[in-house]
Write a protein that holds these residues in place. Structure first.
Motif, PDB file in Angstrom:
ATOM      1  N   LEU A 158      39.287  64.017  32.089  1.00 37.14           N
ATOM      2  CA  LEU A 158      38.409  62.875  32.321  1.00 37.14           C
ATOM      3  C   LEU A 158      37.260  63.267  33.239  1.00 37.14           C
ATOM      4  CD1 LEU A 158      41.029  60.019  32.876  1.00 37.14           C
ATOM      5  CD2 LEU A 158      39.922  60.726  30.748  1.00 37.14           C
ATOM      6  N   PRO A 159      36.053  62.811  32.945  1.00 41.38           N
ATOM      7  CA  PRO A 159      34.906  63.105  33.816  1.00 41.38           C
ATOM      8  C   PRO A 159      35.083  62.489  35.201  1.00 41.38           C
ATOM      9  CG  PRO A 159      34.188  62.320  31.661  1.00 41.38           C
ATOM     10  CD  PRO A 159      35.658  62.071  31.731  1.00 41.38           C
ATOM     11  N   ASN A 160      34.455  63.121  36.186  1.00 39.88           N
ATOM     12  CA  ASN A 160      34.513  62.632  37.573  1.00 39.88           C
ATOM     13  C   ASN A 160      33.434  61.575  37.807  1.00 39.88           C
ATOM     14  OD1 ASN A 160      36.610  64.437  38.599  1.00 39.88           O
ATOM     15  ND2 ASN A 160      35.114  66.064  38.286  1.00 39.88           N
ATOM     16  N   ILE A 161      33.648  60.408  37.245  1.00 43.93           N
ATOM     17  CA  ILE A 161      32.723  59.284  37.438  1.00 43.93           C
ATOM     18  C   ILE A 161      33.451  58.207  38.242  1.00 43.93           C
ATOM     19  CG2 ILE A 161      31.316  57.516  36.358  1.00 43.93           C
ATOM     20  CD1 ILE A 161      30.288  60.332  35.844  1.00 43.93           C
ATOM     21  N   CYS A 162      32.896  57.851  39.379  1.00 46.16           N
ATOM     22  CA  CYS A 162      33.508  56.848  40.254  1.00 46.16           C
ATOM     23  C   CYS A 162      32.679  55.564  40.224  1.00 46.16           C
ATOM     24  CB  CYS A 162      33.586  57.378  41.686  1.00 46.16           C
ATOM     25  SG  CYS A 162      34.207  56.184  42.889  1.00 46.16           S
ATOM     26  N   VAL A 163      33.277  54.497  39.704  1.00 47.99           N
ATOM     27  CA  VAL A 163      32.640  53.178  39.775  1.00 47.99           C
ATOM     28  C   VAL A 163      33.162  52.507  41.042  1.00 47.99           C
ATOM     29  CG1 VAL A 163      32.360  50.934  38.680  1.00 47.99           C
ATOM     30  CG2 VAL A 163      32.456  53.012  37.270  1.00 47.99           C
ATOM     31  N   LEU A 164      32.278  52.318  42.003  1.00 53.92           N
ATOM     32  CA  LEU A 164      32.696  51.758  43.291  1.00 53.92           C
ATOM     33  C   LEU A 164      33.158  50.317  43.134  1.00 53.92           C
ATOM     34  CD1 LEU A 164      29.847  53.134  45.597  1.00 53.92           C
ATOM     35  CD2 LEU A 164      32.159  54.037  45.314  1.00 53.92           C
ATOM     36  N   GLU A 165      34.321  50.029  43.694  1.00 56.16           N
ATOM     37  CA  GLU A 165      34.902  48.689  43.622  1.00 56.16           C
ATOM     38  C   GLU A 165      34.940  48.066  45.008  1.00 56.16           C
ATOM     39  OE1 GLU A 165      38.769  48.916  41.917  1.00 56.16           O
ATOM     40  OE2 GLU A 165      38.126  50.084  40.170  1.00 56.16           O
ATOM     41  N   ASN A 166      34.808  46.753  45.056  1.00 51.92           N
ATOM     42  CA  ASN A 166      35.013  46.043  46.314  1.00 51.92           C
ATOM     43  C   ASN A 166      36.496  46.102  46.668  1.00 51.92           C
ATOM     44  OD1 ASN A 166      32.334  45.388  46.236  1.00 51.92           O
ATOM     45  ND2 ASN A 166      32.627  43.241  45.725  1.00 51.92           N
ATOM     46  N   ILE A 167      36.794  46.492  47.890  1.00 52.45           N
ATOM     47  CA  ILE A 167      38.184  46.588  48.350  1.00 52.45           C
ATOM     48  C   ILE A 167      38.313  45.800  49.641  1.00 52.45           C
ATOM     49  CG2 ILE A 167      40.022  48.139  49.110  1.00 52.45           C
ATOM     50  CD1 ILE A 167      38.717  50.317  47.388  1.00 52.45           C
ATOM     51  N   GLN A 168      39.110  44.760  49.597  1.00 53.20           N
ATOM     52  CA  GLN A 168      39.284  43.889  50.753  1.00 53.20           C
ATOM     53  C   GLN A 168      40.763  43.773  51.099  1.00 53.20           C
ATOM     54  OE1 GLN A 168      37.339  40.279  49.452  1.00 53.20           O
ATOM     55  NE2 GLN A 168      35.315  41.020  50.056  1.00 53.20           N
ATOM     56  N   PHE A 169      41.028  43.718  52.396  1.00 53.71           N
ATOM     57  CA  PHE A 169      42.399  43.589  52.880  1.00 53.71           C
ATOM     58  C   PHE A 169      42.544  42.255  53.603  1.00 53.71           C
ATOM     59  CE2 PHE A 169      41.492  48.107  52.630  1.00 53.71           C
ATOM     60  CZ  PHE A 169      42.607  48.598  51.960  1.00 53.71           C
ATOM     61  N   GLY A 170      43.635  41.544  53.298  1.00 58.91           N
ATOM     62  CA  GLY A 170      43.889  40.258  53.927  1.00 58.91           C
ATOM     63  C   GLY A 170      44.271  40.417  55.388  1.00 58.91           C
TER      64      GLY A 170
ATOM     65  N   SER B 292      35.852  71.943  29.776  1.00 62.35           N
ATOM     66  CA  SER B 292      36.830  71.370  30.711  1.00 62.35           C
ATOM     67  C   SER B 292      36.532  71.785  32.141  1.00 62.35           C
ATOM     68  CB  SER B 292      38.247  71.811  30.334  1.00 62.35           C
ATOM     69  OG  SER B 292      38.600  71.335  29.061  1.00 62.35           O
ATOM     70  N   MET B 293      36.138  73.037  32.339  1.00 61.99           N
ATOM     71  CA  MET B 293      35.849  73.525  33.685  1.00 61.99           C
ATOM     72  C   MET B 293      34.652  72.793  34.285  1.00 61.99           C
ATOM     73  SD  MET B 293      36.480  77.612  33.156  1.00 61.99           S
ATOM     74  CE  MET B 293      36.626  78.001  34.887  1.00 61.99           C
ATOM     75  N   ILE B 294      33.646  72.536  33.468  1.00 60.20           N
ATOM     76  CA  ILE B 294      32.466  71.816  33.971  1.00 60.20           C
ATOM     77  C   ILE B 294      32.849  70.408  34.415  1.00 60.20           C
ATOM     78  CG2 ILE B 294      30.237  70.839  33.316  1.00 60.20           C
ATOM     79  CD1 ILE B 294      29.827  73.240  31.477  1.00 60.20           C
ATOM     80  N   LEU B 295      33.611  69.713  33.587  1.00 58.04           N
ATOM     81  CA  LEU B 295      33.979  68.334  33.923  1.00 58.04           C
ATOM     82  C   LEU B 295      34.923  68.275  35.113  1.00 58.04           C
ATOM     83  CD1 LEU B 295      32.433  67.609  31.399  1.00 58.04           C
ATOM     84  CD2 LEU B 295      34.336  66.176  30.675  1.00 58.04           C
ATOM     85  N   LYS B 296      35.802  69.258  35.248  1.00 59.13           N
ATOM     86  CA  LYS B 296      36.745  69.266  36.366  1.00 59.13           C
ATOM     87  C   LYS B 296      36.082  69.672  37.673  1.00 59.13           C
ATOM     88  CE  LYS B 296      40.980  70.473  33.786  1.00 59.13           C
ATOM     89  NZ  LYS B 296      41.967  71.561  33.547  1.00 59.13           N
ATOM     90  N   ASN B 297      35.242  70.714  37.628  1.00 64.29           N
ATOM     91  CA  ASN B 297      34.779  71.354  38.854  1.00 64.29           C
ATOM     92  C   ASN B 297      33.393  70.962  39.316  1.00 64.29           C
ATOM     93  OD1 ASN B 297      37.141  72.960  38.821  1.00 64.29           O
ATOM     94  ND2 ASN B 297      36.161  74.467  37.496  1.00 64.29           N
ATOM     95  N   ASN B 298      32.490  70.669  38.386  1.00 63.05           N
ATOM     96  CA  ASN B 298      31.069  70.691  38.734  1.00 63.05           C
ATOM     97  C   ASN B 298      30.370  69.344  38.827  1.00 63.05           C
ATOM     98  OD1 ASN B 298      31.226  73.402  36.539  1.00 63.05           O
ATOM     99  ND2 ASN B 298      30.857  73.692  38.715  1.00 63.05           N
ATOM    100  N   LEU B 299      30.686  68.411  37.959  1.00 63.04           N
ATOM    101  CA  LEU B 299      29.874  67.199  37.819  1.00 63.04           C
ATOM    102  C   LEU B 299      30.561  65.975  38.399  1.00 63.04           C
ATOM    103  CD1 LEU B 299      28.508  67.756  34.200  1.00 63.04           C
ATOM    104  CD2 LEU B 299      27.377  68.265  36.382  1.00 63.04           C
ATOM    105  N   PHE B 300      29.819  65.222  39.221  1.00 64.52           N
ATOM    106  CA  PHE B 300      30.346  64.027  39.879  1.00 64.52           C
ATOM    107  C   PHE B 300      29.280  62.929  39.828  1.00 64.52           C
ATOM    108  CE2 PHE B 300      32.365  67.721  41.574  1.00 64.52           C
ATOM    109  CZ  PHE B 300      33.699  67.378  41.747  1.00 64.52           C
ATOM    110  N   GLY B 301      29.698  61.741  39.449  1.00 67.83           N
ATOM    111  CA  GLY B 301      28.774  60.614  39.390  1.00 67.83           C
ATOM    112  C   GLY B 301      29.343  59.412  40.114  1.00 67.83           C
ATOM    113  N   VAL B 302      28.480  58.654  40.771  1.00 69.75           N
ATOM    114  CA  VAL B 302      28.874  57.427  41.467  1.00 69.75           C
ATOM    115  C   VAL B 302      27.981  56.302  40.968  1.00 69.75           C
ATOM    116  CG1 VAL B 302      29.265  56.326  43.698  1.00 69.75           C
ATOM    117  CG2 VAL B 302      29.487  58.813  43.487  1.00 69.75           C
ATOM    118  N   GLU B 303      28.576  55.133  40.739  1.00 67.69           N
ATOM    119  CA  GLU B 303      27.824  54.016  40.164  1.00 67.69           C
ATOM    120  C   GLU B 303      28.475  52.701  40.595  1.00 67.69           C
ATOM    121  OE1 GLU B 303      25.305  51.718  38.577  1.00 67.69           O
ATOM    122  OE2 GLU B 303      24.906  53.867  38.355  1.00 67.69           O
TER     123      GLU B 303
END
Length: 660
Positions: free
Chosen positions: A385-397, A344-355
């Motif tokens: 939950l693992p720190n994996i960020c799937v980048l999303e398109n974010i648009q403002f009207g 749990s400590m590894i997933l919370k503190n150490n590992l980060f992924g972007v995709e």
């Protein structure tokens, strides 16, 4: 791992699932279908995704080009969702992470264990709710009319189990109560079903390591990758939705080890010179001890493993991160942490992924979760939950942010913050190359999360988008001690217009290939003195268009390790590859270790053995010790393109590397 069988299975599975989902879609959309009577909302959602907000299917309707494209995307998405889930369930079955075999039969049986148990009246109350249990029992008892009661009951069981795992792994098992269930393949029990082929390919041997999931994904999209490359021959540019297929490349395990051990491993060994971690790092190149100055002293200081932040900004299915997990686990153990708390400590503190690829991001999160579960049998209960960020398109009207800022308070919305909120409009195209303007992300998020917008329906949607943009910006902030990546490779010929303009504007000196810009970006994501590990084509050492990258790596930074492979050295690539590590702080006198294998023949196993031999025996003939500033003096570097034209004459007398 032998992958030929996995490749054949994954490619067959994609074609089969697309065909089955397409056929199911036709049945569901028929005017008199049972689905329309029983699940009108789900059918309406399908029609909306194909035809737009006001569209509706009729038996004689003609699909426009856009309708056909959206329908194909829907079918592709649903087919992959089920492929993903079936493979994940099989992996967990084999490793006994499930209470009962969901897609796998008990020994000596043919039907999935969960169905066999249900036929005997046993269904786990904790995994299947009462309503589903009753429907399943009435089907199996013949009280509910059905053409195939066992198949229908099993479908209900699979849906229930997927919903059960939603609590622990929402990234892999989205709650099923919509069109995804309607479009589930019908044949799941026959000897030629997708599940039968899944069990045949995913044997207990190959499921010993979660990297099998990454291989399956690469093979699943391989035919689409071929289609994209065929399009390049016809001058078709790679659109954002096709970037993942065109650039996805599974990194060989030995190269992963080389990069991680010479970044994370190196960082730890410099901070704990007496650590026994070195005993399990076969690819670690020990820094030499200088007779005059002693051991290397100018490095990033770490006081505990909890501090270390590691990022893969193009993480794919998570291969780099899963090996980093292994090393981190050994580090925590050595430091005396409680074994039950380490995963749990590894997933919370150490590992980060972007995709940018949602599918790959799901697999990366799943792979890390399986790593944690393998170490701690009660891990699923921790809801980490693992720190994996799937980048999303974010648009403002138009005007959307203005109204929101007026409600929240304009003082908070500085110019950098307003710029950052607009930077993710094409996140699927630019990915981790986006440089957020804002620097105090965490504090801004804390302030915004404290604001109550629950009673403002329209502002709530804007509020959620603002927070999502800031969370994505946080992942792309320069805070990591180690950055490792096998970045996407794409020359200018394949880039779509917007991507080419983006590189021209923000990465002018590194625009010739996507990987070149990523090397620089990886350096920026690190704190000062951070360690970077990259696998990329070797062309940056040889051709004029990469002269600025050569200068960056050997003058602006400190390239302290490199292994260069022959064309046969990595069968997954069509170009020559090299793997290298550097510090993002200039250190021209830092001593490095460089391995040149270009004149050898062989694939992964041979390259791995030669690399280990070079590291163990620096006199082997293809290992070189040199200071960073003298990297270009190593025999074999090309004379035509040096770091700068002024150095060419000085280096032209060095012998070429030919005798090995």
């Amino acid at each position: 791992m032998e992958t030929s069988k996995l490749k054949k299975f994954a490619q067959h599975a994609r074609r089969s699932l697309i065909e089955q989902v397409s056929n199911k879609l036709k049945l569901v959309l028929a005017q008199d279908s049972a689905a329309r009577r029983e699940n009108p909302k789900a059918v309406a959602e399908i029609e909306k995704r194909i035809f737009g907000v006001s569209g509706k299917y009729t038996d004689n309707c003609t699909l426009t080009t856009d309708d056909s494209r959206r329908q194909a995307q829907l079918v592709e998405r649903v087919a992959y969702i089920w492929f993903n889930r079936f493979c994940a369930l099989r992996f967990m079955d084999v490793n006994r992470y499930t209470r009962i075999g969901v897609v796998s039969p008990a020994e000596g049986q043919f039907q999935p264990e969960i169905l066999a148990e249900a036929k005997m009246g046993h269904i786990d109350e904790g995994m299947v709710d009462e309503s589903a249990r009753q429907r399943i029992f009435t089907l199996l008892d013949g009280k509910t009319p059905s053409q195939d009661p066992q198949a229908e009951a099993y479908r209900l069981l699979v849906v229930a189990i997927c919903n059960y795992w939603h609590g622990s792994m929402p990234f892999m098992f989205e709650r099923i109560a919509d069109y995804t269930e309607l479009l589930m393949p019908d044949d799941l029990l026959s000897g030629k079903s997708i599940l039968a082929y899944t069990r045949e390919a995913m044997t207990p041997d190959v499921c010993e390591d979660v990297e099998v999931i990454g291989w399956l994904y690469q093979f699943y999209i391989s035919e689409k990758k071929n289609e994209v490359f065929e399009g390049l021959k016809k001058n078709k540019k790679i659109t954002p939705e096709n970037i993942p297929a065109a650039t996805q490349l599974f990194t060989p395990h030995w190269i992963v080890r080389y990069l991680v051990e010479n970044s994370l491993g190196r960082l730890w060994m410099l901070n704990r010179s007496d650590s026994r971690l070195v005993e399990q790092m076969d690819y670690y190149i020990k820094p030499p001890i200088d007779d005059k100055s002693g051991p290397e002293s100018d490095f990033l200081r770490i006081s505990s493993p909890e501090e270390i932040k590691i990022c893969d900004p193009a993480c794919g299915s998570g291969h780099m991160l899963t090996y980093a997990f292994d090393l981190l686990y050994a580090i925590y153990e050595e430091e005396g942490y409680e074994a039950a708390e380490i995963p749990s400590m590894i997933l919370k503190n150490n590992l980060f992924g972007v995709e940018i690829d949602e599918r790959a991001g799901e697999l990366a999160a799943f792979a890390l979760t399986m790593k944690a579960r393998a170490k701690q049998r009660r891990f699923f209960r921790k809801q980490v939950l693992p720190n994996i960020c799937v980048l999303e398109n974010i648009q403002f009207g138009e005007g959307e942010l203005k109204e929101y800022m007026n409600f929240i308070g304009r003082d908070l919305f500085t110019a950098p913050l307003q710029t950052t909120l607009r930077q993710f409009e094409e996140a699927d195209n630019f990915g981790s190359l986006i440089r957020p303007d804002i620097t105090d992300v965490e504090e801004t998020v804390r302030v915004l999360e404290s604001r109550d917008v629950s009673g403002k329906l329209f502002l709530k949607a804007t509020h959620d988008k603002v927070l999502q943009a800031l969370r994505q910006a946080d992942y792309l902030s320069p805070k990591y001690h180690v950055v490792i990546a096998n970045p996407p490779y794409m020359g200018g010929k394949g880039m779509n217009g917007r991507l080419k303009v983006f590189l021209q504007e923000y990465y002018l000196n590194y625009k010739s290939d996507l990987f070149s810009a990523f090397v620089v970006r990886c350096s920026e994501l690190g704190t000062e003195r951070s360690d970077i590990g990259i696998m990329s084509p070797n062309v940056w050492m040889y051709i004029a268009s990469h002269e600025r990258l050569r200068t960056f790596l050997t003058e602006d930074c400190a390239l302290y390790s490199l292994v260069e492979l022959p064309l046969t050295g990595f069968k997954g690539a069509t170009v020559q590859i090299c793997a290298y590590n550097f510090s993002n702080k200039r250190s021209p006198n830092l001593k490095g270790g460089y391995i040149r294998l270009v004149d050898f023949k062989g694939a992964d196993e041979e390259m791995s053995d030669l690399t280990k031999k070079a590291i163990a025996d620096s006199n082997c003939g293809w290992f070189y010790r040199a200071s960073v500033k003298d990297f270009w003096k190593i025999p074999g570097r090309p004379i035509a393109y040096w770091v700068s034209s002024e150095l060419r004459e000085a280096f032209q007398h060095f012998p070429r590397f030919s005798e090995y």
